[in-house]
Design an enzyme around this catalytic site. Structure first.
Site, PDB file in Angstrom:
ATOM      1  CG  PHE A 124      -1.914   0.928   1.155  1.00  0.00           C
ATOM      2  CD1 PHE A 124      -2.986   0.792   0.463  1.00  0.00           C
ATOM      3  CD2 PHE A 124      -2.025   1.976   2.105  1.00  0.00           C
ATOM      4  CE1 PHE A 124      -4.074   1.700   0.577  1.00  0.00           C
ATOM      5  CE2 PHE A 124      -3.052   2.875   2.228  1.00  0.00           C
ATOM      6  CZ  PHE A 124      -3.914   3.102   1.271  1.00  0.00           C
ATOM      7  CG  ASP A 193      -0.273  -2.706   6.828  1.00  0.00           C
ATOM      8  OD1 ASP A 193      -1.356  -3.344   7.224  1.00  0.00           O
ATOM      9  OD2 ASP A 193      -0.143  -1.668   6.344  1.00  0.00           O
ATOM     10  CE1 TYR A 218      -9.619   2.908   6.891  1.00  0.00           C
ATOM     11  CE2 TYR A 218      -8.504   3.480   9.084  1.00  0.00           C
ATOM     12  CZ  TYR A 218      -8.474   3.429   7.347  1.00  0.00           C
ATOM     13  OH  TYR A 218      -7.436   3.733   6.811  1.00  0.00           O
ATOM     14  CE  LYS A 219      -8.167  -0.385   4.899  1.00  0.00           C
ATOM     15  NZ  LYS A 219      -6.679  -0.283   4.683  1.00  0.00           N
ATOM     16  NE  ARG A 367     -10.466  -1.639  -2.985  1.00  0.00           N
ATOM     17  CZ  ARG A 367      -9.867  -1.292  -2.039  1.00  0.00           C
ATOM     18  NH1 ARG A 367      -8.762  -2.013  -1.546  1.00  0.00           N
ATOM     19  NH2 ARG A 367     -10.406  -0.545  -1.211  1.00  0.00           N
TER      20      ARG A 367
HETATM   21  C1  PLP Z   1      -6.098   0.780   4.894  1.00  0.00           C
HETATM   22  C2  PLP Z   1      -4.484   0.711   4.760  1.00  0.00           C
HETATM   23  C3  PLP Z   1      -3.647   1.519   5.814  1.00  0.00           C
HETATM   24  C4  PLP Z   1      -4.418   2.534   6.404  1.00  0.00           C
HETATM   25  O1  PLP Z   1      -3.205   3.479   6.837  1.00  0.00           O
HETATM   26  P1  PLP Z   1      -3.934   4.772   8.067  1.00  0.00           P
HETATM   27  O2  PLP Z   1      -2.632   5.331   8.517  1.00  0.00           O
HETATM   28  O3  PLP Z   1      -4.470   4.029   9.143  1.00  0.00           O
HETATM   29  O4  PLP Z   1      -4.573   5.460   7.307  1.00  0.00           O
HETATM   30  C5  PLP Z   1      -2.395   1.218   5.771  1.00  0.00           C
HETATM   31  N1  PLP Z   1      -1.699   0.208   5.203  1.00  0.00           N
HETATM   32  C6  PLP Z   1      -2.706  -0.645   4.500  1.00  0.00           C
HETATM   33  C7  PLP Z   1      -1.975  -1.699   3.861  1.00  0.00           C
HETATM   34  C8  PLP Z   1      -4.136  -0.389   4.432  1.00  0.00           C
HETATM   35  O5  PLP Z   1      -4.876  -1.301   3.559  1.00  0.00           O
END
Ligand code: PLP
Length: 408
Positions: A124, A193, A218-219, A367
């Site tokens: 990400f 992660d 939050y997912k 998605r």
């Molecule tokens: C959603 C997501 C994040 C979110 O990062 P925040 O700093 O909490 O906004 C980070 N890494 C991955 C792989 C994600 O899917």
């Protein structure tokens, strides 16, 4: 395959009862729980109570009387079993990005003679930005390799291997067992992660011998927009790890107000400033939806939904211009299916207008998140059928769908 058959299969599946733990609008097929999880039942009341009684009436006393002071630890204790960790290895704080920063700096400092942070191009963007920032700070180098070459790229120059287990775009899933073994054999440390893993696939950080991990709540965990993230640090490193953001909430005794820094035991030292109580109350209440849920069973349900999605796409969308962009091997995929289409953004807008909420990721991905806590087989059917109509009728060509929104 027809819809009534799937409705019956849903009815026969005991896990279908879990859907009643979230409040979803009746006219929506929600397949974006991998971006923002649904609102669990009871969260609104708990947050209202924390505001009106906790903040309004209790005021400062609520830090003690309403247990706010212990809330980060309590929530960490509820996330720990979902990721195969012990309570003292988990902290709930800050965002995933910030937590990754703290974890990468502290791990890299355990390998002072090594210069490389290794990651892959499926990671990400925020994770890579953070890694580059850490490398800047510590005079390291970030090496980005193709996702399927990550394991073979681990060598004795690597201090830390960091990757997102489940690719946010395609759902492709790394083998953390194999990566962990290769990393440790080369003397490197691992930071995973789990943002698209926890609540979606079976996660067991002890089994994969992880050194550290971070993840988003939050997912699939439904903690609410911008909910605090979690981080994991393996107990074997606790005595050696120092967070680069030393704050009073990570102090062994915050309310001794000592000018001398003494880290709290375990993962708690990774707290920095005051916890976001209202968000933590929401997350705590949201985690009620996971009470008693067998994470293996829920991961198996995600797999069932994914298989069904891919089968229906093959069966019903043939010749309509979409291709499956996710791995077809269900062991190599998280709880999502992505399809590619050259006009994916417009197709998704048309779908959302028709009550099927997924999202779009550039350049060409549709998605569909299959949050196993509340997505049903009938939802999958309805999503694929609506997509079939949108494609077959060219509904996505409506000029209204060319206008871009900020959040996709
Ligand atoms: C959603 C997501 C994040 C979110 O990062 P925040 O700093 O909490 O906004 C980070 N890494 C991955 C792989 C994600 O899917």
């Amino acid at each position: 395959m027809e819809r009534p058959h799937l409705v019956r299969a849903d009815a026969d599946d005991p896990l279908s009862a879990l859907r009643a733990r979230v409040d979803l609008p009746p006219d929506v097929v929600y397949l974006d729980g991998n971006s923002l999880g649904a609102l669990p039942v009871g969260v609104a009341d708990r947050v209202r109570g924390a505001i009106e009684e906790g903040w309004g009436d209790g005021l400062i006393r609520s830090w003690n009387d309403a247990g706010w002071v212990d809330l980060p630890g309590r929530v960490a204790g509820r996330i720990a079993p979902l990721i195969g960790a012990d309570v003292d290895e988990v902290a709930v704080t800050d965002s995933t990005s910030v937590d990754l920063f703290k974890v990468l700096v502290s791990l890299a400092r355990l390998r002072p003679d090594r210069r490389v942070v290794l990651t892959d191009d499926g990671n990400f963007p925020t994770d890579v930005h953070v890694a580059v920032g850490v490398a800047d700070l510590l005079d390291l180098e970030v090496r980005v390799v193709e996702a399927d070459r990550l394991e073979e790229s681990i060598d004795d120059t690597v201090a830390v291997v960091t990757a997102t287990e489940v690719d946010y775009r395609t759902g492709a899933r790394h083998d953390l067992h194999a990566l962990g073994r290769a990393a440790h054999a080369a003397g490197a440390l691992t930071a995973w992660d789990l943002s698209h893993s926890t609540g979606a696939v079976h996660v067991d950080l002890h089994a994969v011998d992880a050194d550290a991990a971070v993840g988003c709540s939050y997912k699939y965990l439904n903690g609410g927009p911008g909910a605090p993230a979690y981080l994991f640090v393996a107990r074997r490193h606790h005595d050696d790890l120092a967070t680069p953001v030393r704050g009073w909430w990570g102090h062994a005794q915050p309310f001794a107000f000592s000018p001398e820094y003494a880290p709290a035991p375990g993962a708690r030292r990774f707290l920095a400033g005051s916890p976001p109580i209202l968000s933590l109350v929401a997350l705590d209440a949201a985690l009620d939806a996971w009470d008693g849920v067998d994470t293996r069973a829920i991961a198996a349900r995600a797999r069932t939904l994914g298989e069904l999605f891919v089968d229906l796409v093959d069966e019903r969308l043939d010749g309509l211009g979409v291709t499956v962009a996710s791995p077809r091997d269900h062991d190599r995929r998280g709880a999502q299916v992505s399809l590619s289409h050259p006009e994916a953004y417009r197709v998704m807008r048309a779908l959302i207008d028709r009550g099927v909420v997924g999202d779009h990721r550039p350049p060409d991905l549709l998605r569909f998140g299959l949050a196993p806590l509340y997505v049903s087989r009938a939802d999958v059917w309805d999503a694929v059928e609506t997509l079939r109509t949108v494609l077959a009728d060219d509904a996505w060509r409506d000029p209204a769908y060319t206008q871009r929104t900020v959040v996709t």
